[in-house]
Design an enzyme around this catalytic site. Sequence first.
Site, PDB file in Angstrom:
ATOM      1  N   LYS B   9       1.087  -0.710   0.131  1.00 14.69           N
ATOM      2  CA  LYS B   9      -0.132  -0.087  -0.136  1.00 14.69           C
ATOM      3  C   LYS B   9       0.732   1.257  -0.319  1.00 14.69           C
ATOM      4  CE  LYS B   9      -4.623   0.752   0.953  1.00 14.69           C
ATOM      5  NZ  LYS B   9      -5.528  -0.060  -0.604  1.00 14.69           N
ATOM      6  N   THR B  54      -3.977  -5.252   0.826  1.00 12.34           N
ATOM      7  CA  THR B  54      -3.187  -3.811   1.310  1.00 12.34           C
ATOM      8  C   THR B  54      -4.309  -2.586   1.679  1.00 12.34           C
ATOM      9  OG1 THR B  54      -3.914  -2.785  -0.650  1.00 12.34           O
ATOM     10  CG2 THR B  54      -2.584  -3.981  -1.142  1.00 12.34           C
ATOM     11  N   HIS B 244      21.128  24.293 -13.890  1.00 11.31           N
ATOM     12  CA  HIS B 244      21.601  25.453 -14.936  1.00 11.31           C
ATOM     13  C   HIS B 244      21.044  26.106 -14.740  1.00 11.31           C
ATOM     14  CE1 HIS B 244      23.241  21.820 -16.768  1.00 11.31           C
ATOM     15  NE2 HIS B 244      22.723  21.432 -17.333  1.00 11.31           N
TER      16      HIS B 244
END
Lengths: 290, 290, 290, 290
Positions: B9, B54, B244
């Site tokens: 889960k 779950t 950058h």
Amino acid sequence: MLTDNRYGKAENRVVRFYKENARHEIRDVNVTTTLRGDFEAAYTEGDQRQVLPTDTQKNTAFAFAKKVGLDTVEDYAIALARHFHETVEPVSSARVDVESYGWQRVSINGAEHDHTWVRQGPEVRTVAVTAADAGTWLIGGIKDLVLLKSTGSEFADFLVDEYTTLAPTNDRVLATSLDVHWRFGEIDGIDWDEVFAGIRATLLELFATTYSRALQQTLYAMGSAVLERFPVLAEIRLSAPNKHHFDYDLDRFDIENKGEVFWAADRPYGSIHATLQRADAPDAGTAWSA
Amino acid sequence: MLTDNRYGKAENRVVRFYKENARHEIRDVNVTTTLRGDFEAAYTEGDQRQVLPTDTQKNTAFAFAKKVGLDTVEDYAIALARHFHETVEPVSSARVDVESYGWQRVSINGAEHDHTWVRQGPEVRTVAVTAADAGTWLIGGIKDLVLLKSTGSEFADFLVDEYTTLAPTNDRVLATSLDVHWRFGEIDGIDWDEVFAGIRATLLELFATTYSRALQQTLYAMGSAVLERFPVLAEIRLSAPNKHHFDYDLDRFDIENKGEVFWAADRPYGSIHATLQRADAPDAGTAWSA
Amino acid sequence: MLTDNRYGKAENRVVRFYKENARHEIRDVNVTTTLRGDFEAAYTEGDQRQVLPTDTQKNTAFAFAKKVGLDTVEDYAIALARHFHETVEPVSSARVDVESYGWQRVSINGAEHDHTWVRQGPEVRTVAVTAADAGTWLIGGIKDLVLLKSTGSEFADFLVDEYTTLAPTNDRVLATSLDVHWRFGEIDGIDWDEVFAGIRATLLELFATTYSRALQQTLYAMGSAVLERFPVLAEIRLSAPNKHHFDYDLDRFDIENKGEVFWAADRPYGSIHATLQRADAPDAGTAWSA
Amino acid sequence: MLTDNRYGKAENRVVRFYKENARHEIRDVNVTTTLRGDFEAAYTEGDQRQVLPTDTQKNTAFAFAKKVGLDTVEDYAIALARHFHETVEPVSSARVDVESYGWQRVSINGAEHDHTWVRQGPEVRTVAVTAADAGTWLIGGIKDLVLLKSTGSEFADFLVDEYTTLAPTNDRVLATSLDVHWRFGEIDGIDWDEVFAGIRATLLELFATTYSRALQQTLYAMGSAVLERFPVLAEIRLSAPNKHHFDYDLDRFDIENKGEVFWAADRPYGSIHATLQRADAPDAGTAWSA
């Protein structure tokens, strides 16, 4: 003490058109390059003499979109990975990841337009090529393929412990967002687009037609059908969130809800993974090392 | 043919308060549980008799927030992983991932408020515990730690090929969003919060004080200082995008720009990774298998 | 038939450093410019002769980061908006939106570093300036200010209809992510940073100290305190999701949960808005027209 | 001092199926409800007696998915908005916003499956209904409709000032992600799906066939064609980022790039907006007040 290192340029958004005739073609991709090799001095001493700048990798990714072309993302990725591996001396292994975005030609009164498209999604086609001394590996894939079925799925007869409160169900919604990646056992003479289309169709078919007693079973059915139908594949890996749809209790308002109205929840979600491999699959080498 | 599988889960958003006295305490975490074991029948035959739902894992994650508590996320994660491994018969290995979000007590005229907080970020503290037959591993970490220095960084003397156009620079902005994870060699008797604070401080210090001839060098300096100062660690892995910052050309408008005005770009970005391991580090087992 | 139009350049990511001495300063902002005016021919005939390119607007946003500077984002935004309004002939009204990101100087053994910072968040400071013939308006603000209190909040005695199932509560968690914007009645001679800090502190204080019978009441308390303490403000607008925290039912496991363990839900969420205006507030003109 | 207020429940993720026969139908929507009215006491005194809980609004949104149904999102939204306005005493105006997600039936060997779908996107259909004493307004729409054309677009002959460096171009890529919303002049007897399909087709057609001298011109062409073809509409508003595609300079590598290889940039981006209204359009009232 430095046991692993890699570096590269991530997410170069390359768009390539073919304009040989009035009917243009589009390729819209996201390219990430990653190099492994003899770069230890850059880490330990700040010595860059062996380091090809990530800016150069970017230039190369764009240049190859023309030089090699993007007729298929697979051939492009193979050429780009081999270029880094073969021409940049300190590189022992080069990986190129490409995401390819779908565009559908605009239709006007049934006629397809020559140079205008509408973006398709959310699903994305992927390819990951690793070129190393031991050979070249290619992993194809699809991600964010969101599927749902309104019946033909149950979840019952599961293990129960003291924290189990879930009621078994014999009819539920099954929804997921698939990430599937498949490793080719060989890479020569493949019709990449045909194989991709076939695998995608197989995934959809098995998701639809498998009566599902768990998402695990559905994943396994999809994976084994793909391996069975495409002998050129050595291995397949499937990841799938279980995107829960909960029945909304309308009894409280004297309204009957016979599997018709659901709340689509965000978090938490189930998370299911499966790897299937052919018994005689060639070695994966570093193909899966992101 | 099924060579690996796992399920669980993901992203249980657990918030736990301590209210023993007027000055409350908060723990705000995101818990993911993952089980490996004898679940093959669920995949191949749709047989759930070995599968702990779950949903049960979710209940357990919330129950343990009270039963065990969240005094430290590390002890909570260890207890939860061991619970699944030790009490759920088919489980051979249980992993618990926790993200912990920072909250700062609100101050009013210099006095801290008893029960009100403001969220801190973007950095997130992480822990990943794996409990298996062979033992328990714990990986601490921090992610989304965004750092920037306005000088003390160069990039020059690098490898050049036909696609290289980058000009060397002897003074640039160095910016990154660090994900760093460290594996403990042992897990008994550790003051988790003290070690975490020490590692975070070390990462910041070395990023600031290392004159950087490449982001690679900075990562290595951070990683080796952490291993040196914290003998309890066996290994450290650092991932860092090179975010950058490009000088904006103001000469065109007769305005001098001496390293003062930059464009912060999104994509593409450099991507640098390093793993450092102590020579005598104990085996990592499956600690890194997400 | 064209009744309104506007155009501009969105999300110029400008970073400005001050390097007069060894202790550098950083300003990290996201600038969006929007122009209204006599641009109808661009829409109806494709005639660009009155259209200043969005690329030019970008150049200007970067140039002004040096020319005017970013000592405060407010003065920068005023200067940039007035520049477009006053020097670009067809412009009748220019709006400049700036988001300003927080950075904290890195501390090493208690000493602040000269040129290294760690990003703070998630909260973001905002400013929106509109320069038009009728004058210049400035709206300050803060967004993504995430606040939570573990007690001192109830919700009861509300209107009930046939679809109401919510139980009243006399002690709940109150959590939100505030977006607050305040319009200045005048813009000359303001110490922008001092006012911002004062408003932020007031928002935090009132959120903490108001016993809340609804999020509505808390918003009103915050808004009226800000208007009372800062006479320079004409109006304030507050938007606040009610980020629900639901008690997790642990009784089922014979575990007591006395307001200690909660599930932090994602969607749906409550959404509360309030606008407070001083009785004698000057006209807002187009200040709020995004 | 409280000059405006509103509140509601945002992002109710309602999924509705029709299962009358084996061939199921799906509606997948995101519903936000917002109420305005006599709620001042909640703000100023914390008095909730006039406040219908947002939890009740959630229940109602789900209940109406069955009671009224989601045959069309427009009829559902009208019914839900009118319910709040007509049955909740303090409500003077109710707004219901619905996003509707697309699903395509899975095809297996050319045959459409009865109860399995694959998600389509990124485009989303929208509707916003406001029910107030003065009447009911409905705004239809589409958002995240990403379009691109590889030629048939230029940008030249524009206004130039001291910060202008852009070179004119007579052939460029034009790409955008459209958000378009249209207000109906009347709402009775409309075939919502037919009108939506017609407007979407018109937007695509005009984007494709208009030779574009600026994105402004394209938006105007789309908007005016829609108003012309659909007399039932009173007004249309179009928002469009200019998603820049920059030619990648391959000359440096002796590779010719004749409008074939582009870098798709993220930020900054142009941002263009247009509102077109019929001369005799009925009053918009509060239709556009989010």
